[in-house]
Every structure is written in C-alpha cells, then in structure tokens.
Design a protein around this motif. Structure first.
Motif, PDB file in Angstrom:
ATOM      1  N   LEU A  38       0.837  -1.204   0.000  1.00  0.00           N
ATOM      2  CA  LEU A  38       0.000   0.000   0.000  1.00  0.00           C
ATOM      3  C   LEU A  38       0.871   1.252   0.000  1.00  0.00           C
ATOM      4  CD1 LEU A  38      -2.802  -0.969   2.558  1.00  0.00           C
ATOM      5  CD2 LEU A  38      -3.044  -0.735   0.080  1.00  0.00           C
ATOM      6  N   SER A  39       1.960   1.228   0.772  1.00  0.00           N
ATOM      7  CA  SER A  39       2.862   2.387   0.807  1.00  0.00           C
ATOM      8  C   SER A  39       3.457   2.656  -0.566  1.00  0.00           C
ATOM      9  CB  SER A  39       3.975   2.151   1.833  1.00  0.00           C
ATOM     10  OG  SER A  39       3.453   1.940   3.119  1.00  0.00           O
ATOM     11  N   ILE A  40       3.881   1.588  -1.245  1.00  0.00           N
ATOM     12  CA  ILE A  40       4.442   1.736  -2.592  1.00  0.00           C
ATOM     13  C   ILE A  40       3.379   2.237  -3.561  1.00  0.00           C
ATOM     14  CG2 ILE A  40       5.387   0.464  -4.570  1.00  0.00           C
ATOM     15  CD1 ILE A  40       6.751  -1.388  -2.495  1.00  0.00           C
ATOM     16  N   LYS A 222     -16.710  -2.150   5.367  1.00  0.00           N
ATOM     17  CA  LYS A 222     -16.564  -1.793   3.952  1.00  0.00           C
ATOM     18  C   LYS A 222     -15.601  -2.764   3.273  1.00  0.00           C
ATOM     19  CE  LYS A 222     -17.230   3.136   4.928  1.00  0.00           C
ATOM     20  NZ  LYS A 222     -16.628   4.495   4.806  1.00  0.00           N
ATOM     21  N   PHE A 223     -15.861  -3.046   2.021  1.00  0.00           N
ATOM     22  CA  PHE A 223     -15.009  -3.968   1.267  1.00  0.00           C
ATOM     23  C   PHE A 223     -13.983  -3.170   0.467  1.00  0.00           C
ATOM     24  CE2 PHE A 223     -14.544  -6.985  -2.486  1.00  0.00           C
ATOM     25  CZ  PHE A 223     -13.705  -7.853  -1.801  1.00  0.00           C
ATOM     26  N   ALA A 224     -12.697  -3.325   0.829  1.00  0.00           N
ATOM     27  CA  ALA A 224     -11.641  -2.632   0.095  1.00  0.00           C
ATOM     28  C   ALA A 224     -11.212  -3.409  -1.137  1.00  0.00           C
ATOM     29  CB  ALA A 224     -10.435  -2.385   0.999  1.00  0.00           C
ATOM     30  N   GLY A 225     -11.343  -4.754  -1.076  1.00  0.00           N
ATOM     31  CA  GLY A 225     -10.968  -5.565  -2.225  1.00  0.00           C
ATOM     32  C   GLY A 225     -10.334  -6.871  -1.814  1.00  0.00           C
ATOM     33  N   ALA A 226     -10.077  -7.698  -2.802  1.00  0.00           N
ATOM     34  CA  ALA A 226      -9.431  -8.995  -2.590  1.00  0.00           C
ATOM     35  C   ALA A 226      -8.122  -9.044  -3.363  1.00  0.00           C
ATOM     36  CB  ALA A 226     -10.351 -10.133  -3.028  1.00  0.00           C
ATOM     37  N   ILE A 227      -7.161  -9.749  -2.811  1.00  0.00           N
ATOM     38  CA  ILE A 227      -5.875  -9.952  -3.475  1.00  0.00           C
ATOM     39  C   ILE A 227      -5.743 -11.435  -3.772  1.00  0.00           C
ATOM     40  CG2 ILE A 227      -3.370  -9.746  -3.282  1.00  0.00           C
ATOM     41  CD1 ILE A 227      -3.840  -7.446  -1.327  1.00  0.00           C
ATOM     42  N   THR A 228      -5.579 -11.752  -5.026  1.00  0.00           N
ATOM     43  CA  THR A 228      -5.514 -13.155  -5.428  1.00  0.00           C
ATOM     44  C   THR A 228      -4.166 -13.765  -5.061  1.00  0.00           C
ATOM     45  OG1 THR A 228      -4.891 -12.391  -7.636  1.00  0.00           O
ATOM     46  CG2 THR A 228      -7.187 -12.958  -7.292  1.00  0.00           C
ATOM     47  N   ARG A 229      -4.199 -15.067  -4.808  1.00  0.00           N
ATOM     48  CA  ARG A 229      -2.967 -15.784  -4.472  1.00  0.00           C
ATOM     49  C   ARG A 229      -2.016 -15.742  -5.668  1.00  0.00           C
ATOM     50  NH1 ARG A 229      -1.980 -19.316  -0.427  1.00  0.00           N
ATOM     51  NH2 ARG A 229      -4.206 -19.392   0.076  1.00  0.00           N
ATOM     52  N   GLU A 254      -1.516  -5.690  -9.069  1.00  0.00           N
ATOM     53  CA  GLU A 254      -2.662  -5.069  -9.748  1.00  0.00           C
ATOM     54  C   GLU A 254      -3.867  -5.000  -8.816  1.00  0.00           C
ATOM     55  OE1 GLU A 254      -3.487  -6.990 -13.427  1.00  0.00           O
ATOM     56  OE2 GLU A 254      -1.481  -6.641 -14.265  1.00  0.00           O
ATOM     57  N   ASP A 255      -4.051  -6.047  -8.004  1.00  0.00           N
ATOM     58  CA  ASP A 255      -5.128  -6.036  -7.022  1.00  0.00           C
ATOM     59  C   ASP A 255      -4.899  -4.955  -5.971  1.00  0.00           C
ATOM     60  OD1 ASP A 255      -6.309  -8.179  -8.337  1.00  0.00           O
ATOM     61  OD2 ASP A 255      -5.393  -9.690  -7.029  1.00  0.00           O
ATOM     62  N   VAL A 256      -3.642  -4.764  -5.562  1.00  0.00           N
ATOM     63  CA  VAL A 256      -3.317  -3.712  -4.596  1.00  0.00           C
ATOM     64  C   VAL A 256      -3.666  -2.337  -5.168  1.00  0.00           C
ATOM     65  CG1 VAL A 256      -1.442  -2.546  -3.354  1.00  0.00           C
ATOM     66  CG2 VAL A 256      -1.548  -5.043  -3.400  1.00  0.00           C
ATOM     67  N   ILE A 257      -3.381  -2.120  -6.427  1.00  0.00           N
ATOM     68  CA  ILE A 257      -3.695  -0.839  -7.059  1.00  0.00           C
ATOM     69  C   ILE A 257      -5.194  -0.589  -7.017  1.00  0.00           C
ATOM     70  CG2 ILE A 257      -3.713   0.396  -9.265  1.00  0.00           C
ATOM     71  CD1 ILE A 257      -1.042  -0.948  -9.911  1.00  0.00           C
ATOM     72  N   ARG A 258      -5.997  -1.618  -7.276  1.00  0.00           N
ATOM     73  CA  ARG A 258      -7.455  -1.466  -7.193  1.00  0.00           C
ATOM     74  C   ARG A 258      -7.895  -1.102  -5.779  1.00  0.00           C
ATOM     75  NH1 ARG A 258      -7.139  -6.136 -10.545  1.00  0.00           N
ATOM     76  NH2 ARG A 258      -7.875  -5.724 -12.658  1.00  0.00           N
ATOM     77  N   ILE A 259      -7.236  -1.695  -4.795  1.00  0.00           N
ATOM     78  CA  ILE A 259      -7.579  -1.382  -3.402  1.00  0.00           C
ATOM     79  C   ILE A 259      -7.251   0.071  -3.070  1.00  0.00           C
ATOM     80  CG2 ILE A 259      -6.856  -1.849  -1.016  1.00  0.00           C
ATOM     81  CD1 ILE A 259      -6.700  -4.833  -1.856  1.00  0.00           C
ATOM     82  N   VAL A 260      -6.096   0.544  -3.534  1.00  0.00           N
ATOM     83  CA  VAL A 260      -5.724   1.947  -3.302  1.00  0.00           C
ATOM     84  C   VAL A 260      -6.760   2.878  -3.938  1.00  0.00           C
ATOM     85  CG1 VAL A 260      -4.054   3.725  -3.986  1.00  0.00           C
ATOM     86  CG2 VAL A 260      -3.276   1.618  -2.897  1.00  0.00           C
ATOM     87  N   GLU A 261      -7.207   2.533  -5.137  1.00  0.00           N
ATOM     88  CA  GLU A 261      -8.231   3.341  -5.805  1.00  0.00           C
ATOM     89  C   GLU A 261      -9.521   3.354  -4.984  1.00  0.00           C
ATOM     90  OE1 GLU A 261      -8.443   1.449  -9.579  1.00  0.00           O
ATOM     91  OE2 GLU A 261      -6.700   2.515 -10.401  1.00  0.00           O
ATOM     92  N   ALA A 262      -9.888   2.204  -4.396  1.00  0.00           N
ATOM     93  CA  ALA A 262     -11.091   2.137  -3.566  1.00  0.00           C
ATOM     94  C   ALA A 262     -10.937   2.973  -2.301  1.00  0.00           C
ATOM     95  CB  ALA A 262     -11.398   0.684  -3.201  1.00  0.00           C
ATOM     96  N   LEU A 263      -9.758   2.910  -1.673  1.00  0.00           N
ATOM     97  CA  LEU A 263      -9.509   3.683  -0.467  1.00  0.00           C
ATOM     98  C   LEU A 263      -9.523   5.182  -0.757  1.00  0.00           C
ATOM     99  CD1 LEU A 263      -6.690   1.533   1.186  1.00  0.00           C
ATOM    100  CD2 LEU A 263      -9.087   1.664   1.885  1.00  0.00           C
ATOM    101  N   ASN A 264      -8.941   5.567  -1.883  1.00  0.00           N
ATOM    102  CA  ASN A 264      -8.931   6.985  -2.272  1.00  0.00           C
ATOM    103  C   ASN A 264     -10.340   7.484  -2.553  1.00  0.00           C
ATOM    104  OD1 ASN A 264      -6.175   7.472  -2.009  1.00  0.00           O
ATOM    105  ND2 ASN A 264      -5.712   6.863  -4.125  1.00  0.00           N
ATOM    106  N   ALA A 265     -11.154   6.637  -3.141  1.00  0.00           N
ATOM    107  CA  ALA A 265     -12.516   7.031  -3.492  1.00  0.00           C
ATOM    108  C   ALA A 265     -13.426   7.070  -2.259  1.00  0.00           C
ATOM    109  CB  ALA A 265     -13.102   6.070  -4.524  1.00  0.00           C
ATOM    110  N   GLY A 266     -13.073   6.250  -1.252  1.00  0.00           N
ATOM    111  CA  GLY A 266     -13.926   6.141  -0.072  1.00  0.00           C
ATOM    112  C   GLY A 266     -13.608   7.131   0.998  1.00  0.00           C
TER     113      GLY A 266
END
Length: 266
Positions: A38-40, A222-229, A254-266
């Motif tokens: 997340l920091s990266i 709230k659901f931030a997202g899932a990270i696939t194995r 790529e899943d982490v990037i989606r989570i960051v986008e969700a956190l920024n939007a929320g």
C-alpha cells in the motif's frame, strides 16, 4: 540522509494525512506485506506516504524491504530520539518512483513486546507532528489483540482488517472488531481478503464476515478488495525486493492498485 531532512521537503500539507491502521487479529495473513505494498502504491499514485512499523515485539518491515534504517521505534520509546528523527527514506524517498518513508521497528529482538501503554500513546501523539508532512500514514500493527495493538488501532482514522478465507483468520478479525466496539470505538473497518483464489471468492469471504458483523455487532464493514494468491509474492519476500520491482506485471500488485483506488474514493 537524516530523519529530520527526510521530512523537510516538500512543505507541510494544508491538512494532516489520514492514518490507516493495518491489522489482522491473526498472524500469517500477509498484513506486513500488504502494508508495504500500500505504501508503494500510494507513492506511485503521487501521494506522499509514511509507513510506521508498530509491531513493537517482532518488527520486520525493514527486513521485507531489504533496508537498513539508522534509527527505529526502539530509540524513540527509550527516549533517545523524537519520532520524526527516526524516519528513513525508502526507494528513493516519497514521490520518487513509488518511494515512501519508513519508521522501522526493532527487528527480531522482542525487546519492546511489553512496552507500556503510556509509551504507545507517546508514539501515537508523535504521529500528529508528522501527519501534516504526508498524504497517507500507514501503521503496520502487530498480530493479535493485545492492549498495545488496540491502542494503535484506536489512534487511527481508518482501520483496515486483513484476513483470508481461513476460519481462524475470520474469527480473529471479528474478535478484534468486537473488542474495539466494546472499548467505545465507532470506527467502521475496511476489509481486505488476501490470498483469495479469485476476486469473486474473495468477495464471498467478505460477505460472510460482513453478515456476522451486521448480525451481532450492528454494523456493516466496507469492502476494500481482494488480493488473489500469486506465487510471485513469496518469491519477492524471499528476495527482500518489493513485488512491483521484482515482478512488475504481477496480478497481486494489480489487485493492490485497485484497493488503493477504492480507499482513495472512499
């Protein structure tokens, strides 16, 4: 570079950064790895990030990143340094090719495992002097639900719970939320399901957790997202090289990037 210089530029923001506490209840779910990712990702999105290793017993963020900080939280707790003097730039510093700043723990010693709550409060208060210099502050908490972990969680603006589909991971994450609620915290956690078979199954795991929270605690997380194995994740950890550096095209990042986008939007 000294800690003081690390935060001199740019000038403080107009608003203090939100503080994210990354927690899990159970160990072994990838919480520390996720904190670094997340920091990266925040850094690569142009947001100045500070990662604080709050595992005061067995810290290991610096080990995962392959960095050697000159100061750490141990020095702060023992009164040798102020918190802002323990800052170490990582990956070229914040804003530089996904870099960010780190306040490391005391790796592998267990020396701070019995730290007093007053000292935890001093660290939490020290963060208030640092948040104006950043866009995001991320606290990597220790596993478990002991008082020091809960104190750091209550000091955050957002709680991010990391779990997997394992029943023990879900049970421990639920126990943490329940304890925080019993202590009067009204924070609504974001949930990340790590090591999911796919994003659809990760969402089903969250729905199961959300149902329990709603039925027994009276709120919905709230659901931030899932990270696939992703087999590239353990490879990057063994190499002590961040995942997007070692494997730029990895699905997990790529899943982490989606989570960051969700956190920024929320």
């Amino acid at each position: 570079m000294s800690g003081a210089n690390a935060i001199d530029q740019p000038l403080p923001r107009t608003r203090a950064a939100p503080v994210y506490a990354i927690a899990s209840g159970k160990g072994g779910v990838g919480k520390t790895w996720l904190s670094t990712m997340l920091s990266i990702a925040f850094g690569r999105a142009g947001q100045r990030a500070l990662l604080v290793d709050c595992d005061l017993g067995l810290a290991n963020v610096d080990v995962q990143l392959g960095v050697r900080p000159t100061a750490d939280v141990h020095s702060v707790v023992r009164g040798f340094l102020e918190l802002e003097s323990a800052v170490t730039p990582v990956m070229g510093g914040p804003g530089r090719n996904g870099g960010f700043d780190l306040i490391a723990g005391h790796s592998g010693s267990g020396a701070l495992g019995a730290v007093k709550l007053e000292e935890v409060a001093r660290i939490a208060n020290g963060l208030t002097r640092l948040t104006p210099h950043y866009d995001r502050v991320i606290l990597d908490l220790a596993a478990g639900i002991d008082p020091t972990v809960l104190r750091f969680a209550r000091a955050a603006d957002r709680l991010i719970l990391v779990t997997t589909e394992e029943p023990t991971a879900l049970t421990d994450a639920y126990a943490m939320v329940k304890l925080l609620r019993l202590q009067g915290s009204q924070i609504t956690p974001w949930v990340i399901v790590n090591m999911a078979e796919n994003r659809v199954k990760g969402r089903k795991v969250f729905d199961q957790f959300s149902l329990a929270c709603n039925e027994y605690l009276g709120f919905k997380p709230k659901f931030a997202g899932a990270i696939t194995r992703d087999p590239r994740v353990p490879d990057s950890i063994r190499a002590q090289t961040p995942l997007p550096t070692r494997h730029p095209q990895s699905q997990a990042y790529e899943d982490v990037i989606r989570i960051v986008e969700a956190l920024n939007a929320g």
